[in-house]
Design a protein around this motif. Structure first.
Motif, PDB file in Angstrom:
ATOM      1  N   VAL A 193      37.538  11.524  38.671  1.00  0.00           N
ATOM      2  CA  VAL A 193      37.950  10.212  39.165  1.00  0.00           C
ATOM      3  C   VAL A 193      39.463  10.084  39.030  1.00  0.00           C
ATOM      4  N   ASN A 194      40.027   9.155  39.780  1.00  0.00           N
ATOM      5  CA  ASN A 194      41.449   8.848  39.671  1.00  0.00           C
ATOM      6  C   ASN A 194      41.692   7.955  38.454  1.00  0.00           C
ATOM      7  N   ALA A 195      42.952   7.679  38.188  1.00  0.00           N
ATOM      8  CA  ALA A 195      43.299   6.861  37.026  1.00  0.00           C
ATOM      9  C   ALA A 195      42.656   5.476  37.094  1.00  0.00           C
ATOM     10  N   ASP A 196      42.445   4.957  38.322  1.00  0.00           N
ATOM     11  CA  ASP A 196      41.838   3.632  38.473  1.00  0.00           C
ATOM     12  C   ASP A 196      40.316   3.677  38.470  1.00  0.00           C
ATOM     13  N   GLY A 197      39.749   4.889  38.277  1.00  0.00           N
ATOM     14  CA  GLY A 197      38.305   5.016  38.197  1.00  0.00           C
ATOM     15  C   GLY A 197      37.613   5.324  39.504  1.00  0.00           C
ATOM     16  N   THR A 198      38.355   5.360  40.613  1.00  0.00           N
ATOM     17  CA  THR A 198      37.725   5.667  41.901  1.00  0.00           C
ATOM     18  C   THR A 198      37.452   7.163  42.004  1.00  0.00           C
ATOM     19  N   PRO A 199      36.312   7.556  42.569  1.00  0.00           N
ATOM     20  CA  PRO A 199      35.974   8.980  42.669  1.00  0.00           C
ATOM     21  C   PRO A 199      36.975   9.742  43.516  1.00  0.00           C
TER      22      PRO A 199
END
Length: 398
Positions: free
Chosen positions: A160-166
């Motif tokens: 995931v990215n830092a913002d939690g998006t896959p």
């Protein structure tokens, strides 16, 4: 002596269910041993690598592949001052979630599970070691350390990215479910030991797929003489051992290919680690890049070999025909168990009875089908489908 950026078992983040520390084994050694003693690990003996398990005794299976990956991982981690036990544990566990019939079976099951949260063999490996292995009195799964679970989940990089998006589409449900209980830092890279396990996988299959492809007759030594890495390896053997018999010549050349890959990774990793100077294991996780990798030159040459293997081996007509046949086996079995879960073994009945909806039932069926060996899937298909005309009405539908 371990490097400062090696995983330290004394500093492990521990287990989901706390346990007493062993007096004679480190936490990572216990993880390795639990994986080796698991039912899922034993079943790898009869699961496909490339060729269906029953097609020949000499071809690699998932078990022999996993052992080879672990050997490479120990070699690399020792050379780099890393924790060999953690690298070995992750390597031994990395394919536990594979279905019968290799990637063909996974593709079939992933398509079937798309409406029910998806299927991914890495996420399934995590599900096996955290839930499906049910032997211990105090917990489901193997209760492995955070570091081993992290390595299983994301040895190929952040999910995931830092913002939690896959990063690459929706995360598999099995991974999301466990991570909600036990945060595995899906936004960072994994430990250096997990990265070693990942590249050891690449080294092992690049080496043994060439070996198995030659043995199967899908290509010849003359074909490999035309490729980078393999061509110079055969030329070196011919210069050193003129007239060497075919099988020894093949082995000597491919062991040189193996050595080229291992030495390249060690040289590149040492250079990158010296440049980055990570002060501890977490610093490796936060570097923002993979630290254990091939050189750019060797990576380009391996891409040529992979393309050759894809064309001449993975998509060879005989392999494609078998892929079509075993895809139907997986589809038929999944449909059968979804239509009537009473065909599942008795020990699965409690889970079925507690399934609140079709999504939960599909996950149970996927767990069962994914755990099958090649031979058992074929036997069950012959017994339940080829030999049956009608099935009882489904009490779970709608």
């Amino acid at each position: 002596m371990h490097a400062p950026f090696a995983a330290d078992p004394a500093q492990s983040r521990g287990r989901l269910y706390p346990e007493r520390i062993s007096t004679f084994r480190t936490p990572f050694q216990r993880d390795r041993d639990r994986i080796i003693h698991s039912s899922a690990f034993r079943r790898l003996k009869h699961k496909t690598q490339v060729f269906i398990e029953h097609e020949g005794d000499y071809y690699r299976t998932r078990l022999t592949h996993s052992i080879e990956v672990a050997q490479v991982a120990r070699t690399l981690s020792a050379a780099l001052g890393l924790n060999t036990d953690l690298a070995e544990a992750i390597a031994l566990a990395h394919d536990l979630g594979h279905t019968p019939f290799g990637h063909t079976g996974e593709d079939a099951l992933a398509a079937l599970m798309e409406p029910y949260g998806g299927f991914d063999h890495n996420a399934q490996a995590l599900r096996i070691v955290t839930s499906l292995e049910r032997h211990y009195a105090d917990f489901d799964g193997l209760n492995l350390t955070w570091e081993t679970l992290e390595g299983i989940a994301k040895h190929n990089g952040p999910l995931v990215n830092a913002d939690g998006t896959p990063r690459k589409g929706p995360l598999p449900a099995a991974l999301v479910d466990y991570n909600a209980r036990h945060d595995l830092w899906l936004h960072t890279h994994a430990s250096a030991e997990a990265q070693v396990a990942a590249i050891a996988d690449d080294i092992a299959y690049n080496h043994h797929d060439l070996h198995d492809g030659l043995r199967s007759g899908l290509f010849t030594e003359a074909d490999l003489m035309e490729l980078p890495i393999t061509g110079p390896a055969f030329a070196e053997v011919d210069a050193a051992y003129p007239g060497l018999d075919r099988m020894r010549r093949r082995h000597e050349a491919l062991r040189r290919v193996f050595g080229v890959m291992v030495e390249d990774v060690i040289l590149v990793a040492r250079t990158r680690l010296q440049s980055a100077e990570p002060r501890d294991a977490d610093a490796v996780r936060h570097l923002g890049t993979t630290i254990i990798r091939f050189s750019d030159r060797l990576f380009r040459e391996l891409k040529v070999i992979r393309q050759f293997l894809f064309t001449r081996m993975y998509r060879a007509p005989s392999v494609v025909r078998m892929r079509a046949e075993v895809t139907e086996v997986v589809r038929d079995l999944f449909a059968l168990f979804m239509d009537d879960p009473r065909h599942l073994p008795e020990e699965w009945r409690d889970d079925v009875a507690q399934a609140p909806d079709r999504n939960a039932l599909a996950r149970i069926v996927a767990d069962y089908v994914a755990g099958m060996t090649d031979r058992f899937a074929l036997q069950e298909h012959a017994r339940l489908i080829d030999g049956s005309k009608a099935w009882p009405q489904d009490p779970y539908r709608g």
